[in-house]
Scaffold this active site. Structure first.
Site, PDB file in Angstrom:
ATOM      1  N   GLU A 113      20.878 -22.599 -20.330  1.00 39.84           N
ATOM      2  CA  GLU A 113      20.584 -23.283 -21.600  1.00 39.84           C
ATOM      3  C   GLU A 113      20.524 -22.259 -22.739  1.00 39.84           C
ATOM      4  O   GLU A 113      21.049 -22.484 -23.829  1.00 39.84           O
ATOM      5  CB  GLU A 113      19.246 -24.036 -21.486  1.00 39.84           C
ATOM      6  N   GLU A 139      19.876 -12.647 -21.509  1.00 37.93           N
ATOM      7  CA  GLU A 139      19.105 -13.897 -21.518  1.00 37.93           C
ATOM      8  C   GLU A 139      18.353 -14.120 -20.210  1.00 37.93           C
ATOM      9  O   GLU A 139      17.317 -14.762 -20.189  1.00 37.93           O
ATOM     10  CB  GLU A 139      20.032 -15.091 -21.788  1.00 37.93           C
TER      11      GLU A 139
HETATM   12 ZN    ZN Z   1      13.562 -20.811 -22.913  1.00 34.86          ZN
END
Ligand code: ZN
Length: 452
Positions: free
Chosen positions: A66, A141
Site C-alpha cells: 500500500e 518502505e
Molecule cells: Zn502505513
C-alpha cells in the site's frame, strides 16, 4: 440486461430510495473487474479502487505494498507523485487503507478535471507502480538493515517497520493481535495485514513482488464511482488506461471460514512495562466472540445496537458492571463486521490476574441478568436512534457522503455479499424497531454471546 459500455456491461440497476439514487453494478468483460456506480448529483465525487489482499503471514506485505505503490508509477514517475500533484488540487479526501483482508485506495474531489487526474494517478499507481522495477522502494518502505558508521550496531529500519514498531508498543495492539491468533487459528485473520515488527524482516523482495502480481490485478479489483460526473469519459479512461491492458486471471483470493469452537479457548501474552514499574494493576483481559450471523443485515445491525448499548452509553450496563466491581480502570469493546466472520470483543484494562474468574462471572452474570429482567427499552431505543442518525445523515466527521457509502459496502462486496444491501437500511430499521415489543435483543444476546 447487457449493454456494452467501454468494455463494461451492466449487471444490475436498482433505485435505492434511502439514498435517492440509482446504483449500477458493472462488470468489465475482458478482466472481470467489478464496478459500482452511485448516480447522484452530489458534486463531491468519489472514486475508490480496492483489492482483496488476504495476508498469508504477518510480514505486513499488504501494508508495505500500500505504501510502495504510491512511490511513483510509469506515467507519474516522480518519487512522491501525490505530494507533487496535490499542490493546488481541490481534492476533499485522499488516502489508502490496509484492512484485515483488503486494501482500498479512495479519493474525492469537487472538480471534474481534478477528479479525472486523481483517478488516473491512482490507476497508474496500483497497476503500473515503479516498485516493480525499483527494488529500493521495497527496502525503503518495508525493511532494510542500517549501519551508518563502523561503530554503530546493525539495526533494522523501514517506513512500515518503524510504523509498526510504534503501533505494537501499545498493549491494545498486542492483545488484539493475540486475540486474532486465538480465535482465528485456521483463518487468514490470525495474520496481521499491517505487519508484526519481528515478522516483517522475513519478507523477501520476491514475495513482495509476487504479492503485487497476484492480487493487484483487474480480475481481483473492486472499483467504485459516486457523484456527478461524465461517466462515459471516466469508464473510457478506466478501460483504456488500465483494465484493457490485462487479460482475465483466475485468482484465488477467497477467505476460508474459521470453524467455530466447541468450547472456549484461552491464551495469554505479555507486553513491556518499564524496568522499575510494578506489575500491579497492569493486567489486561480480552473476551472475543465470533458471531455466526450468516450475513443477515438485521442481525448485523442489531449487534451494532447491542454493542453500543452494552458498552458505549452512560448507562451501558456491561461497562458499568465492570467499573462498579472495581476490578479495572476501563472497559471498552466493539462489534467488528469488517471481517468475513463478525467479532464482538471486550477489553478490560488495567486489572490484576487474580480477577480472571471474576471477569468471566461479571460478563456472563450481567448478560444473563439483563436477559432475565429484560433490557430497558429506552436504552435500546436510544442506541437505535444513534445508529439510525448515522445511516440517514451519512455523516461522519465531514467525510464525503460517497465515502461513507463505500465504507458501509466494501467489506460485504469483498466477501461476495451484495454491496447494495447495506445501503438499503429502511427495512432493517423497521424490523429492528418492531422488535422493541418482543424480547428480540435479549434472545440475540443469549444465542450469540451467552450460549456461544
Ligand atoms: Zn502505513
Amino acid at each position: 440486461m447487457s449493454n456494452s459500455n467501454h468494455g463494461f456491461i451492466i449487471r444490475e440497476t436498482r433505485f435505492i430510495k434511502e439514498i435517492d439514487a440509482n446504483v449500477m453494478i458493472y462488470q468489465h468483460v475482458k478482466t472481470g473487474a467489478r464496478l459500482m456506480h452511485i448516480d447522484t448529483n452530489d458534486e463531491n465525487k468519489v472514486f475508490t479502487i480496492g483489492f482483496r489482499t488476504p495476508p498469508e503471514n504477518s510480514t505486513g506485505v499488504a501494508h508495505i505494498l500500500e505504501h510502495a505503490v504510491l512511490c511513483g508509477s510509469d506515467k507519474f514517475p516522480s518519487k512522491e507523485p501525490f505530494v507533487d500533484l496535490l499542490k493546488g488540487s481541490l481534492y476533499t479526501f485522499l488516502n489508502a487503507f490496509t484492512a484485515g483482508d483488503f486494501t482500498l485506495y479512495p479519493v474525492a474531489s469537487m472538480n471534474d478535471k481534478d477528479f479525472k487526474i486523481l483517478i488516473e494517478v491512482y490507476l497508474d499507481a496500483v497497476f503500473f507502480p515503479k516498485m516493480k522495477t525499483i527494488d529500493e522502494i521495497f527496502y525503503q518502505e518495508g525493511w532494510h538493515y542500517e549501519m551508518l558508521t563502523k561503530e554503530d550496531d546493525l539495526t533494522i529500519k523501514g517506513v512500515v517497520y518503524n510504523e509498526m514498531q510504534g503501533a505494537f508498543s501499545a498493549p491494545e495492539r498486542i492483545i488484539a493481535q493475540k486475540m486474532n491468533e486465538t480465535i482465528f487459528p485456521d483463518s487468514v485473520y490470525k495474520n496481521s495485514s499491517s505487519g508484526i515488527p519481528n515478522v516483517i524482516p522475513n519478507l523477501t523482495l520476491e514475495e513482495f513482488k509476487n504479492f503485487h502480481d497476484k492480487y493487484y490485478h483487474p480480475s481481483n479489483s473492486y472499483i467504485y464511482l459516486y457523484g456527478k460526473m461524465d461517466l462515459n469519459a471516466i469508464l473510457s479512461m478506466i478501460n483504456n488506461e488500465a483494465l484493457s491492458k490485462f487479460n482475465f486471471l483466475d485468482i484465488d483470493s477467497s477467505i476460508t471460514d474459521q470453524k467455530l469452537f466447541k468450547e472456549p479457548v484461552t491464551s495469554d501474552c505479555v507486553y513491556p512495562i518499564a524496568e522499575n514499574e510494578s506489575e500491579d494493576g497492569k493486567t489486561w483481559f480480552a473476551l472475543d466472540f465470533v458471531l455466526d450471523l450468516q450475513n443477515n443485515p438485521s442481525l448485523i445491525f442489531s449487534y451494532e445496537v447491542i454493542a453500543h448499548l452494552l458498552l458505549s452509553t452512560p448507562a451501558a450496563p456491561l461497562k458499568n458492571a465492570f467499573l462498579e466491581a472495581g476490578i479495572c480502570k476501563d472497559v471498552f469493546g466493539s462489534f467488528d463486521n469488517s471481517c468475513k466472520q463478525p467479532v464482538f470483543s471486550l477489553i478490560i484494562k488495567d486489572s490484576d490476574i487474580i480477577h480472571k474468574e471474576k471477569v468471566l462471572s461479571i460478563f456472563f452474570d450481567t448478560l444473563k441478568d439483563l436477559c432475565k429482567k429484560g433490557i430497558d427499552k429506552e436504552l435500546i431505543e436510544a442506541s437505535i436512534n444513534i445508529k439510525e442518525f448515522y445511516l440517514r445523515e451519512a455523516d461522519m466527521g465531514g467525510y464525503p457522503k460517497g465515502l461513507i457509502y463505500i465504507f458501509a459496502s466494501i467489506s460485504d462486496w469483498i466477501h461476495d455479499v451484495d454491496p447494495i444491501e447495506s445501503l438499503c437500511y429502511e427495512e432493517v430499521l423497521n424490523e429492528t424497531k418492531s422488535a422493541l415489543t418482543t424480547p428480540y435483543y435479549e434472545a440475540l444476546i443469549n444465542k450469540f454471546l451467552i450460549e456461544n
